[in-house]
Write a protein that holds these residues in place. Sequence first.
Motif, PDB file in Angstrom:
ATOM      1  N   PHE A  34       0.832  -1.202   0.000  1.00  0.00           N
ATOM      2  CA  PHE A  34       0.000   0.000   0.000  1.00  0.00           C
ATOM      3  C   PHE A  34       0.872   1.259   0.000  1.00  0.00           C
ATOM      4  N   ALA A  35       1.895   1.288   0.849  1.00  0.00           N
ATOM      5  CA  ALA A  35       2.758   2.474   0.943  1.00  0.00           C
ATOM      6  C   ALA A  35       3.450   2.759  -0.387  1.00  0.00           C
ATOM      7  N   ALA A  36       3.927   1.722  -1.059  1.00  0.00           N
ATOM      8  CA  ALA A  36       4.610   1.908  -2.345  1.00  0.00           C
ATOM      9  C   ALA A  36       3.648   2.462  -3.389  1.00  0.00           C
ATOM     10  N   ALA A  37       2.450   1.881  -3.476  1.00  0.00           N
ATOM     11  CA  ALA A  37       1.462   2.349  -4.452  1.00  0.00           C
ATOM     12  C   ALA A  37       1.009   3.768  -4.121  1.00  0.00           C
ATOM     13  N   TRP A  38       0.774   4.039  -2.848  1.00  0.00           N
ATOM     14  CA  TRP A  38       0.321   5.364  -2.426  1.00  0.00           C
ATOM     15  C   TRP A  38       1.371   6.419  -2.741  1.00  0.00           C
ATOM     16  N   ALA A  39       2.626   6.113  -2.451  1.00  0.00           N
ATOM     17  CA  ALA A  39       3.711   7.071  -2.708  1.00  0.00           C
ATOM     18  C   ALA A  39       3.799   7.390  -4.202  1.00  0.00           C
ATOM     19  N   ALA A  40       3.680   6.377  -5.043  1.00  0.00           N
ATOM     20  CA  ALA A  40       3.732   6.597  -6.492  1.00  0.00           C
ATOM     21  C   ALA A  40       2.577   7.479  -6.948  1.00  0.00           C
ATOM     22  N   LEU A  41       1.381   7.230  -6.438  1.00  0.00           N
ATOM     23  CA  LEU A  41       0.229   8.054  -6.802  1.00  0.00           C
ATOM     24  C   LEU A  41       0.384   9.487  -6.303  1.00  0.00           C
ATOM     25  N   LEU A  42       0.862   9.645  -5.076  1.00  0.00           N
ATOM     26  CA  LEU A  42       1.020  10.997  -4.540  1.00  0.00           C
ATOM     27  C   LEU A  42       2.036  11.797  -5.348  1.00  0.00           C
ATOM     28  N   LEU A  43       3.106  11.153  -5.780  1.00  0.00           N
ATOM     29  CA  LEU A  43       4.116  11.862  -6.572  1.00  0.00           C
ATOM     30  C   LEU A  43       3.543  12.430  -7.862  1.00  0.00           C
ATOM     31  N   THR A  44       2.539  11.762  -8.419  1.00  0.00           N
ATOM     32  CA  THR A  44       1.947  12.258  -9.665  1.00  0.00           C
ATOM     33  C   THR A  44       1.041  13.461  -9.433  1.00  0.00           C
ATOM     34  N   THR A  45       0.606  13.673  -8.184  1.00  0.00           N
ATOM     35  CA  THR A  45      -0.324  14.775  -7.905  1.00  0.00           C
ATOM     36  C   THR A  45       0.231  15.800  -6.917  1.00  0.00           C
ATOM     37  N   ALA A  46       1.453  15.601  -6.443  1.00  0.00           N
ATOM     38  CA  ALA A  46       1.985  16.423  -5.345  1.00  0.00           C
ATOM     39  C   ALA A  46       2.242  17.870  -5.729  1.00  0.00           C
ATOM     40  N   ALA A 170       5.582  11.496   0.065  1.00  0.00           N
ATOM     41  CA  ALA A 170       5.689  10.251  -0.702  1.00  0.00           C
ATOM     42  C   ALA A 170       6.942   9.485  -0.277  1.00  0.00           C
ATOM     43  N   GLY A 171       8.053  10.191  -0.124  1.00  0.00           N
ATOM     44  CA  GLY A 171       9.284   9.545   0.328  1.00  0.00           C
ATOM     45  C   GLY A 171       9.140   8.978   1.727  1.00  0.00           C
ATOM     46  N   TYR A 172       8.459   9.726   2.578  1.00  0.00           N
ATOM     47  CA  TYR A 172       8.213   9.281   3.954  1.00  0.00           C
ATOM     48  C   TYR A 172       7.405   7.985   3.964  1.00  0.00           C
ATOM     49  N   ALA A 173       6.331   7.956   3.174  1.00  0.00           N
ATOM     50  CA  ALA A 173       5.472   6.770   3.121  1.00  0.00           C
ATOM     51  C   ALA A 173       6.227   5.571   2.555  1.00  0.00           C
ATOM     52  N   PHE A 174       6.992   5.800   1.486  1.00  0.00           N
ATOM     53  CA  PHE A 174       7.715   4.689   0.873  1.00  0.00           C
ATOM     54  C   PHE A 174       8.759   4.122   1.840  1.00  0.00           C
ATOM     55  N   LEU A 175       9.497   5.008   2.508  1.00  0.00           N
ATOM     56  CA  LEU A 175      10.490   4.538   3.472  1.00  0.00           C
ATOM     57  C   LEU A 175       9.823   3.747   4.596  1.00  0.00           C
ATOM     58  N   GLY A 176       8.682   4.238   5.075  1.00  0.00           N
ATOM     59  CA  GLY A 176       7.946   3.496   6.091  1.00  0.00           C
ATOM     60  C   GLY A 176       7.545   2.120   5.589  1.00  0.00           C
ATOM     61  N   GLY A 177       7.129   2.048   4.319  1.00  0.00           N
ATOM     62  CA  GLY A 177       6.786   0.766   3.720  1.00  0.00           C
ATOM     63  C   GLY A 177       7.972  -0.181   3.654  1.00  0.00           C
ATOM     64  N   VAL A 178       9.147   0.366   3.342  1.00  0.00           N
ATOM     65  CA  VAL A 178      10.358  -0.452   3.283  1.00  0.00           C
ATOM     66  C   VAL A 178      10.664  -1.038   4.663  1.00  0.00           C
ATOM     67  N   PHE A 179      10.450  -0.263   5.705  1.00  0.00           N
ATOM     68  CA  PHE A 179      10.654  -0.790   7.059  1.00  0.00           C
ATOM     69  C   PHE A 179       9.665  -1.925   7.366  1.00  0.00           C
ATOM     70  N   PHE A 180       8.409  -1.784   6.902  1.00  0.00           N
ATOM     71  CA  PHE A 180       7.449  -2.871   7.089  1.00  0.00           C
ATOM     72  C   PHE A 180       7.896  -4.110   6.320  1.00  0.00           C
ATOM     73  N   LEU A 181       8.408  -3.919   5.100  1.00  0.00           N
ATOM     74  CA  LEU A 181       8.900  -5.038   4.310  1.00  0.00           C
ATOM     75  C   LEU A 181      10.069  -5.729   5.022  1.00  0.00           C
ATOM     76  N   ALA A 182      10.984  -4.939   5.556  1.00  0.00           N
ATOM     77  CA  ALA A 182      12.136  -5.512   6.273  1.00  0.00           C
ATOM     78  C   ALA A 182      11.667  -6.332   7.470  1.00  0.00           C
TER      79      ALA A 182
END
Length: 196
Positions: A34-46, A170-182
Amino acid sequence: MDTLTESAAATASTPAAASPAAALRKLYFLRFAFAAAWAALLLTTAGTLTTLTAVLLVAYPLFDVGCAVADLRSARPEGRPVRGLYVNVALSTLTAAGLAVAATSGTPAVLRVWGAWAITAGLVQLAVGIARRGLGGQWAMIASGGISALAGASFLAQAGGADASLSALAGYAFLGGVFFLASALRLGRTGGAAKG
């Protein structure tokens, strides 16, 4: 959100998800996706604060609420600590409402609300990660909580500057997602038996 909580409840009743580590692992993989998809979408509208951007902003803490509820459902039967999860539900619900209002005032207001949430939710995540050390895979959650609090302070500072932008979220959300993945990968490797 109903789908998330219903599927989490169904998963919790299956033998494969009998252990707390298995339930957390599935939830953490979902949060990463979710975080990865959300970050990508936010970057397109930020670039501009549109209705779509506002919907995305409100959706993120609401998803967090759904995940915390699913986590609560799997934690209660195991007797695991849940107080921090209740706090998280309250914080994220208030944040969703605050972001809906802040989105009508502009980017600085959004950054202030998001920053306050990042600080408080980060501290809660840190506390929950420490309480769950025995499950294994929690070092990433502990680090993520601390980094979230620091990032929140930077969002508050950015809100007062001329360079206020939503792209950092977006970067914040993606990094948080990476921590969940780890954490999910660590839980899978250790089976929840290792500390950390």
